[in-house]
Design an enzyme around this catalytic site. Sequence first.
Site, mmCIF file in Angstrom:
data_model
loop_
_atom_site.group_PDB
_atom_site.id
_atom_site.type_symbol
_atom_site.label_atom_id
_atom_site.label_comp_id
_atom_site.label_asym_id
_atom_site.label_seq_id
_atom_site.Cartn_x
_atom_site.Cartn_y
_atom_site.Cartn_z
ATOM 1 N N ALA A 391 0.838 -1.105 0.021
ATOM 2 C CA ALA A 391 0.128 0.091 -0.142
ATOM 3 C C ALA A 391 0.967 1.392 -0.088
ATOM 4 O O ALA A 391 1.792 1.271 0.841
ATOM 5 C CB ALA A 391 -1.027 0.175 1.424
ATOM 6 N N CYS A 392 0.650 2.291 -1.135
ATOM 7 C CA CYS A 392 1.371 3.522 -1.067
ATOM 8 C C CYS A 392 0.190 4.583 -1.356
ATOM 9 O O CYS A 392 -1.009 4.299 -0.950
ATOM 10 C CB CYS A 392 2.313 3.488 -2.151
ATOM 11 S SG CYS A 392 1.604 3.493 -3.838
ATOM 12 N N ASP A 393 0.644 5.603 -1.332
ATOM 13 C CA ASP A 393 -0.198 6.841 -1.403
ATOM 14 C C ASP A 393 -1.401 6.819 -2.431
ATOM 15 O O ASP A 393 -2.562 6.991 -2.181
ATOM 16 C CB ASP A 393 0.495 8.133 -1.277
ATOM 17 C CG ASP A 393 -0.682 9.268 -0.921
ATOM 18 O OD1 ASP A 393 -1.274 9.295 -0.263
ATOM 19 O OD2 ASP A 393 -0.552 10.261 -1.774
ATOM 20 N N GLY A 395 -1.322 4.206 -4.763
ATOM 21 C CA GLY A 395 -1.737 2.889 -5.206
ATOM 22 C C GLY A 395 -1.178 2.244 -6.606
ATOM 23 O O GLY A 395 -1.662 1.462 -7.124
ATOM 24 N N VAL A 424 -3.388 3.264 -0.118
ATOM 25 C CA VAL A 424 -3.879 3.200 1.552
ATOM 26 C C VAL A 424 -5.263 3.456 1.745
ATOM 27 O O VAL A 424 -5.895 2.653 2.586
ATOM 28 C CB VAL A 424 -2.851 4.046 2.488
ATOM 29 C CG1 VAL A 424 -3.493 4.218 3.741
ATOM 30 C CG2 VAL A 424 -1.444 3.811 2.286
#
Length: 593
Positions: A391-393, A395, A424
């Site tokens: 998960a990143c800011d 996606g 996220v």
Amino acid sequence: MAQAKKQSSIKVKVQKFGTALSGMIMPNIGAIIAWGLTAAFFMYPHGWFPNKEINNLVNPMLRFLLPLLIGYTGGKMVDDDRGAVAGAIGTLGVIVGTDQPMFLGAMIMGPLSAWLLKKLDQVFQDKIKSGFEMIYNNFSLGILGMIMAIFAYFIIGPVMEVGSQWASAGVNAIIRVHLLPLANIIIEPAKVLFLNNAIGNGILVPLGIQQAAQVGKSVLFLMESNPGPGLGILLAFTLFGKGKSKSSAPGAAIIEFFGGVHEIYFPYVLMKPSLILAAIGGGVTGTFLFTTLGGGLKAAASPGSILAILLVSAKDAYFGNIVGVLGAAVVSFIIAAIILKHDKSTGEDLDAKQKEMQAMKAESKGQAMPEAEDAHESVKSYENVKKVIFACDAGMGSSAMGASLLRDKFKKAGIDVSVTNTAVRNLKDEDGLLVVTQEELADRSLQKTPHAMHVAVGNFLSSPKYDTIVASFKALTQVEDKPKQEKPVKKVGSIDGIDFSKVKEVNFIRHDQHLGTATMATSLFSDAMKKAGKTTPVKAVRINELTDDPSHLVIVTPAANKNLAVRYSDIQTLVVKNLLQDKKLNEAVEKLN
């Protein structure tokens, strides 16, 4: 400690707000690029290949298509399909109420319309009698949409028009006096705190589109997407770094410059915070050169790759854009090189710094966040992991690369576990989930999925924790378990597989394609329950409104059950061939309370 908690809470709230803004823009970047390319190639008379006929597409795309998509997406973020439609209707009121492109208005009316519809549903939906759901759903949405469109036309539209004019005049004034580069003093540190998508897509892109619509290009598109500052820092590590940071920097530099994934250089700056000066120096230099040499883009460059920048550059801006990117890289390289040459560390402290940061965060929260090292000491904790999500800011970029790396390691190790990636904000709490995220986003990840297992890494592309995760899964095959007693296998979806003592509500899934069938099935089953003297409530709900626990018995067809199984793991299901008549329905009535 209290102060640390407060700062962490503020940071998470800022990230959430920024992510909400960028979340309305990110899914529609492709449409924004389509408009930009159409304008760049065919706008009459300033395009590369001017065409009066194709030019007729440019203004409708700008004034109607893009704001409606943004409003639709903003509404969907709040209340799925109904919210999306409400958001689009409300946004139309802003569009026709002004001659300005209403991107900021869409970012207000989309979520606001959906939120009001959601509150309306919470008040009235449970009070609707069986058989009247379709009338309520259609007319509540239609009436509220009409009201919001009129409200937007008379109130929000004029206010946003004045606000847009002020914002446009302010930006133009700042550009004229050459003060725009000073904005990078804020933008560059904010990027390293994983607010890059929030600033770029949530703020600069909407303002940039309005400016590009007026003058044909905008330097605002380049302020966050410029790969120059990150490239300079990574090249400095390549030549003057030490240890692991030096060896990993060349590959990261290629991804930063050509791939446009800015998150790749953030851990290097976090490892040595003084390098933020290099990022600021590069950002200020780049923006100064862009504004001085007439740089600018027709549309957003997403991701921030030099290739994307060249594709959407204005016809007269190539020289300024290239010089601005290279100038930013040179300045950030020089400053970073000076800092690194005076560095006394060995360069092997990257992992140590990441662990120290993670420990401090856990302490500030008053709890320890489970991580790979703890899991390795107790291999059994991996036994229930069925899925790994990066998960990143946004996606997209960095999480996709991290997922690809771990997926490859799993494949080589013969581990059959799903590895995917997402933003996220889209994480959903579920059992059997291992979430891998960047340290700066660990707080938000933990809030979204408190029951999942969490691993926080400094760099998605090079973390020793991946090997620890692989080793832990491999170790599971070497742990000798005591023989387990075989449990009787219960067929999923059958009467025998249902624990009726836990059922507190019976549900039928309603959706637009089969709304009438679900409503009739609910009514018939409810009548059968009443005749049998049973009191368990029977409701028709949307698939996303269910709570994932055994207290819900959902009656579905085989086709619908496949969609249900993807979303939920703990609800109980009864699969029938026909929702209106099936002998299983009578058997269920007999066994329910």
